[in-house]
Design an enzyme around this catalytic site. Sequence first.
Site, PDB file in Angstrom:
ATOM      1  N   HIS A   1       0.830  -1.210   0.000  1.00 35.60           N
ATOM      2  CA  HIS A   1       0.000   0.000   0.000  1.00 35.60           C
ATOM      3  C   HIS A   1       0.864   1.260   0.000  1.00 35.60           C
ATOM      4  O   HIS A   1       0.606   2.205  -0.745  1.00 35.60           O
ATOM      5  CB  HIS A   1      -0.934  -0.009   1.210  1.00 35.60           C
ATOM      6  CG  HIS A   1      -1.626   1.281   1.446  1.00 35.60           C
ATOM      7  ND1 HIS A   1      -2.663   1.719   0.655  1.00 35.60           N
ATOM      8  CD2 HIS A   1      -1.416   2.247   2.360  1.00 35.60           C
ATOM      9  CE1 HIS A   1      -3.059   2.903   1.087  1.00 35.60           C
ATOM     10  NE2 HIS A   1      -2.321   3.242   2.131  1.00 35.60           N
ATOM     11  N   GLU A   2       1.880   1.286   0.811  1.00 34.07           N
ATOM     12  CA  GLU A   2       2.706   2.489   0.965  1.00 34.07           C
ATOM     13  C   GLU A   2       3.651   2.726  -0.211  1.00 34.07           C
ATOM     14  O   GLU A   2       4.142   3.834  -0.383  1.00 34.07           O
ATOM     15  CB  GLU A   2       3.516   2.411   2.266  1.00 34.07           C
ATOM     16  CG  GLU A   2       2.666   2.447   3.513  1.00 34.07           C
ATOM     17  CD  GLU A   2       1.932   3.756   3.718  1.00 34.07           C
ATOM     18  OE1 GLU A   2       2.407   4.806   3.232  1.00 34.07           O
ATOM     19  OE2 GLU A   2       0.873   3.744   4.366  1.00 34.07           O
ATOM     20  N   THR A   3       3.915   1.716  -1.003  1.00 32.31           N
ATOM     21  CA  THR A   3       4.878   1.848  -2.099  1.00 32.31           C
ATOM     22  C   THR A   3       4.253   1.616  -3.472  1.00 32.31           C
ATOM     23  O   THR A   3       4.984   1.478  -4.456  1.00 32.31           O
ATOM     24  CB  THR A   3       6.045   0.854  -1.927  1.00 32.31           C
ATOM     25  OG1 THR A   3       5.520  -0.480  -1.993  1.00 32.31           O
ATOM     26  CG2 THR A   3       6.798   1.082  -0.639  1.00 32.31           C
TER      27      THR A   3
END
Length: 130
Positions: free
Chosen positions: A90-92
């Site tokens: 999700h963050e990348t």
Amino acid sequence: MTFSRALSAVASAAVLSTIALTGPTATPASAAGSFVVSEAQFNQMFPNRNPFYTYKGLTDALSAYPKFAATGDSATRKREAAAFLANVSHETGGLRYVVEQNTANYGHYCDTTQPYGCPAGRSAYYGRGP
């Protein structure tokens, strides 16, 4: 539920479904070759990842955390790995980005009115990748 939380839940479910919940994992997750996610599964989960992200890089980093995904029963270890990989995904952007893409947010993460402020020598803080 926020969109971000819903997206993380979907990503977690997708990652968890890739990791079979059966079969024991007898050795610590951080030991070479014993992480509950195989290299083939990693490659399947992140087919369009940036070359910066490698399975070996992941397992090397995990060696610093020998208890990660290495305690509890097999299902618990796999859920821990799935939750971590879903958040990382999700963050990348599915391991495509190494730094935060929304440069408009760079100045929003520091609050100079608070004791924690910004990191030393920085006037702004932003996500810098893994």
